[in-house]
Design a protein around this motif. Structure first.
Motif, PDB file in Angstrom:
ATOM      1  N   LEU A  76       0.827  -1.207   0.000  1.00  0.00           N
ATOM      2  CA  LEU A  76       0.000   0.000   0.000  1.00  0.00           C
ATOM      3  C   LEU A  76       0.863   1.258   0.000  1.00  0.00           C
ATOM      4  CD1 LEU A  76      -2.937   0.991   0.117  1.00  0.00           C
ATOM      5  CD2 LEU A  76      -2.777   0.930   2.608  1.00  0.00           C
ATOM      6  N   VAL A  77       1.894   1.257   0.845  1.00  0.00           N
ATOM      7  CA  VAL A  77       2.797   2.412   0.906  1.00  0.00           C
ATOM      8  C   VAL A  77       3.556   2.572  -0.414  1.00  0.00           C
ATOM      9  CG1 VAL A  77       4.833   3.356   2.047  1.00  0.00           C
ATOM     10  CG2 VAL A  77       3.026   2.310   3.410  1.00  0.00           C
ATOM     11  N   ALA A  78       4.078   1.461  -0.927  1.00  0.00           N
ATOM     12  CA  ALA A  78       4.861   1.514  -2.167  1.00  0.00           C
ATOM     13  C   ALA A  78       3.999   1.990  -3.334  1.00  0.00           C
ATOM     14  CB  ALA A  78       5.454   0.145  -2.471  1.00  0.00           C
ATOM     15  N   TYR A  79       2.755   1.522  -3.394  1.00  0.00           N
ATOM     16  CA  TYR A  79       1.868   1.933  -4.488  1.00  0.00           C
ATOM     17  C   TYR A  79       1.593   3.428  -4.443  1.00  0.00           C
ATOM     18  CZ  TYR A  79      -2.295   2.389  -7.379  1.00  0.00           C
ATOM     19  OH  TYR A  79      -3.197   2.801  -8.329  1.00  0.00           O
ATOM     20  N   ASN A  80       1.328   3.948  -3.249  1.00  0.00           N
ATOM     21  CA  ASN A  80       1.025   5.373  -3.132  1.00  0.00           C
ATOM     22  C   ASN A  80       2.254   6.240  -3.399  1.00  0.00           C
ATOM     23  OD1 ASN A  80      -1.874   6.217  -2.045  1.00  0.00           O
ATOM     24  ND2 ASN A  80      -1.394   4.194  -1.245  1.00  0.00           N
TER      25      ASN A  80
ATOM     26  N   ALA B  45      -4.527   6.449  -2.017  1.00  0.00           N
ATOM     27  CA  ALA B  45      -5.241   5.543  -2.920  1.00  0.00           C
ATOM     28  C   ALA B  45      -5.206   4.114  -2.392  1.00  0.00           C
ATOM     29  CB  ALA B  45      -4.632   5.605  -4.318  1.00  0.00           C
ATOM     30  N   TRP B  46      -6.269   3.382  -2.651  1.00  0.00           N
ATOM     31  CA  TRP B  46      -6.317   1.964  -2.340  1.00  0.00           C
ATOM     32  C   TRP B  46      -5.648   1.191  -3.466  1.00  0.00           C
ATOM     33  CZ3 TRP B  46      -6.278  -1.403   1.179  1.00  0.00           C
ATOM     34  CH2 TRP B  46      -6.690  -2.718   0.980  1.00  0.00           C
ATOM     35  N   LEU B  47      -5.239  -0.024  -3.141  1.00  0.00           N
ATOM     36  CA  LEU B  47      -4.530  -0.857  -4.105  1.00  0.00           C
ATOM     37  C   LEU B  47      -5.402  -1.178  -5.317  1.00  0.00           C
ATOM     38  CD1 LEU B  47      -2.915  -3.354  -1.582  1.00  0.00           C
ATOM     39  CD2 LEU B  47      -1.730  -1.544  -2.823  1.00  0.00           C
ATOM     40  N   PRO B  48      -4.807  -1.306  -6.495  1.00  0.00           N
ATOM     41  CA  PRO B  48      -5.581  -1.698  -7.675  1.00  0.00           C
ATOM     42  C   PRO B  48      -6.216  -3.079  -7.475  1.00  0.00           C
ATOM     43  CG  PRO B  48      -3.401  -0.913  -8.300  1.00  0.00           C
ATOM     44  CD  PRO B  48      -3.391  -1.049  -6.809  1.00  0.00           C
ATOM     45  N   GLU B  49      -7.339  -3.274  -8.124  1.00  0.00           N
ATOM     46  CA  GLU B  49      -8.072  -4.535  -7.969  1.00  0.00           C
ATOM     47  C   GLU B  49      -7.219  -5.733  -8.385  1.00  0.00           C
ATOM     48  OE1 GLU B  49     -12.236  -6.618  -9.542  1.00  0.00           O
ATOM     49  OE2 GLU B  49     -11.829  -4.488  -9.917  1.00  0.00           O
ATOM     50  N   ARG B  50      -6.421  -5.566  -9.437  1.00  0.00           N
ATOM     51  CA  ARG B  50      -5.591  -6.692  -9.902  1.00  0.00           C
ATOM     52  C   ARG B  50      -4.541  -7.060  -8.855  1.00  0.00           C
ATOM     53  NH1 ARG B  50      -3.948  -2.205 -12.712  1.00  0.00           N
ATOM     54  NH2 ARG B  50      -1.720  -1.681 -12.600  1.00  0.00           N
ATOM     55  N   TRP B  51      -4.035  -6.059  -8.113  1.00  0.00           N
ATOM     56  CA  TRP B  51      -3.081  -6.342  -7.037  1.00  0.00           C
ATOM     57  C   TRP B  51      -3.767  -7.154  -5.935  1.00  0.00           C
ATOM     58  CZ3 TRP B  51       1.156  -2.393  -5.443  1.00  0.00           C
ATOM     59  CH2 TRP B  51       1.822  -1.937  -6.585  1.00  0.00           C
ATOM     60  N   VAL B  52      -4.980  -6.754  -5.589  1.00  0.00           N
ATOM     61  CA  VAL B  52      -5.711  -7.433  -4.510  1.00  0.00           C
ATOM     62  C   VAL B  52      -5.978  -8.886  -4.885  1.00  0.00           C
ATOM     63  CG1 VAL B  52      -7.877  -7.479  -3.223  1.00  0.00           C
ATOM     64  CG2 VAL B  52      -6.747  -5.287  -3.690  1.00  0.00           C
ATOM     65  N   ILE B  53      -6.497  -9.096  -6.089  1.00  0.00           N
ATOM     66  CA  ILE B  53      -6.815 -10.464  -6.535  1.00  0.00           C
ATOM     67  C   ILE B  53      -5.548 -11.305  -6.604  1.00  0.00           C
ATOM     68  CG2 ILE B  53      -7.697 -11.838  -8.451  1.00  0.00           C
ATOM     69  CD1 ILE B  53      -9.592  -9.522  -9.094  1.00  0.00           C
ATOM     70  N   ALA B  54      -4.480 -10.743  -7.164  1.00  0.00           N
ATOM     71  CA  ALA B  54      -3.220 -11.480  -7.269  1.00  0.00           C
ATOM     72  C   ALA B  54      -2.669 -11.824  -5.897  1.00  0.00           C
ATOM     73  CB  ALA B  54      -2.201 -10.650  -8.056  1.00  0.00           C
ATOM     74  N   GLY B  55      -2.786 -10.906  -4.938  1.00  0.00           N
ATOM     75  CA  GLY B  55      -2.280 -11.164  -3.586  1.00  0.00           C
ATOM     76  C   GLY B  55      -3.017 -12.299  -2.902  1.00  0.00           C
ATOM     77  N   VAL B  56      -4.348 -12.296  -3.001  1.00  0.00           N
ATOM     78  CA  VAL B  56      -5.144 -13.351  -2.362  1.00  0.00           C
ATOM     79  C   VAL B  56      -4.871 -14.704  -3.026  1.00  0.00           C
ATOM     80  CG1 VAL B  56      -7.482 -14.166  -1.902  1.00  0.00           C
ATOM     81  CG2 VAL B  56      -6.925 -11.748  -1.596  1.00  0.00           C
ATOM     82  N   LEU B  57      -4.798 -14.715  -4.355  1.00  0.00           N
ATOM     83  CA  LEU B  57      -4.496 -15.970  -5.061  1.00  0.00           C
ATOM     84  C   LEU B  57      -3.094 -16.463  -4.719  1.00  0.00           C
ATOM     85  CD1 LEU B  57      -6.013 -15.334  -8.614  1.00  0.00           C
ATOM     86  CD2 LEU B  57      -6.918 -16.779  -6.790  1.00  0.00           C
ATOM     87  N   ALA B  58      -2.139 -15.532  -4.611  1.00  0.00           N
ATOM     88  CA  ALA B  58      -0.773 -15.925  -4.256  1.00  0.00           C
ATOM     89  C   ALA B  58      -0.737 -16.554  -2.867  1.00  0.00           C
ATOM     90  CB  ALA B  58       0.151 -14.713  -4.312  1.00  0.00           C
ATOM     91  N   ALA B  59      -1.529 -16.020  -1.931  1.00  0.00           N
ATOM     92  CA  ALA B  59      -1.581 -16.598  -0.583  1.00  0.00           C
ATOM     93  C   ALA B  59      -2.104 -18.032  -0.629  1.00  0.00           C
ATOM     94  CB  ALA B  59      -2.480 -15.739   0.308  1.00  0.00           C
TER      95      ALA B  59
END
Length: 291
Positions: free
Chosen positions: A37-41, A254-268
């Motif tokens: 989140l910090v890096a994205y902003n 800003a909140w994280l992009p949707e693709r980042w969120v989906i990729a993060g959950v799938l990666a977990a």
């Protein structure tokens, strides 16, 4: 369906152990999510400044409307140029009176407008490096009716250096956090599986095949990773909301992009699955070895 039923049943039989595994996975991913989140902003803030990079060409007073029209058309056709905007002498004076309030009296008493008309070139993404900006400034100065082209060379170089520094730091620190997260997820899932070694041994004694034994554990690892990822997502979103609410000045956060969120959950979920593959294979292989 049997592997899914068995995986879900294990959560009912070992709620504390599974809860600790999910909590460990979630905690490790929260740290990674906060950093993301910090890096994205930070990247968005630097990108916002980069989007303001312009090359300004100041026109001689004898530049004709036809010359200006032709130049605008030719410059707009360059691959690096996103927009060409013409600012007349009157508009330049009006902007100066608005933006330079401390000199309003000076500009208000002028009988002759001393400010030149200008062409402002906004560059496309990927063409905002010092080399590309300098090249566009050279193309602009090639027109005989352009007195001078400016783009703040030192400022652009510092901005580009900041971008490279931020990217390198994000890659280094993010890679470190990512490695720690992978190790924590693997340790949590492995601990949960190894603690049930006796259960695996009993299934082997009654003649269960290796694949039959492994599938519920693999699915359980994927569910553990997925659940931990969703918890991390919820905590990260909560922290983001609290920060925006607490600090009104951070309304642009800003909140994280949707693709980042989906990729993060799938990666977990994938990390949980891979950790389970490694752990259950070792446990089953050890039990199937020489007695």
């Amino acid at each position: 369906m049997r592997p899914l039923r068995e995986a879900l049943a294990s959560y009912r039989r070992h709620p504390l152990l599974c809860g600790l595994s999910i909590g460990a996975v979630g905690l490790s991913l929260v740290i990674l999510g906060m950093f993301g989140l910090v890096a994205y902003n930070m990247g968005e803030a630097i990108g916002d400044v980069e989007r303001r990079v312009e090359v300004v060409g100041y026109l001689l007073d004898d530049a004709s409307p036809e010359q200006i029209r032709v130049a605008r058309r030719e410059l707009a056709a360059l691959p690096a140029v996103e927009e060409v905007r013409y600012v007349s002498k009157d508009e330049a004076l009006a902007n100066a009176r608005r933006d330079l309030v401390e000199f309003s009296n000076v500009y208000g008493d002028l009988r002759v407008n001393p400010l030149p008309a200008s062409l402002h070139l906004r560059l496309r993404e990927g063409f905002r490096t010092p080399e590309a900006v300098s090249e566009i400034a050279g193309d602009l100065e090639a027109y005989p009716f352009i007195e001078e082209a400016r783009f703040g060379e030192e400022w652009v170089e510092r901005l580009f250096a900041l971008r490279r520094l931020a990217a390198g730091t994000a890659a280094l620190v993010g890679g470190g956090f990512g490695l720690v997260a992978v190790l924590l997820v693997g340790t949590a899932v492995r601990t949960a599986i190894l603690a049930r070694g006796e259960e695996i041994e009993i299934m082997q004694i009654v003649g269960a095949r290796e694949g039959y034994i492994q599938r519920p554990f693999l699915l359980e690892g994927a569910i553990t990773g997925l659940t931990g990822g969703l918890i991390a997502l919820g905590v990260t979103r909560l922290a983001y909301t609290l920060v925006r609410t607490r600090f009104d000045g951070l309304g642009s956060l800003a909140w994280l992009p949707e693709r980042w969120v989906i990729a993060g959950v799938l990666a977990a979920s994938i990390l949980g699955l891979l950790a389970a593959v490694h752990s259950v294979h070792r446990e089953v292989g050890r039990a199937y070895g020489p007695w």
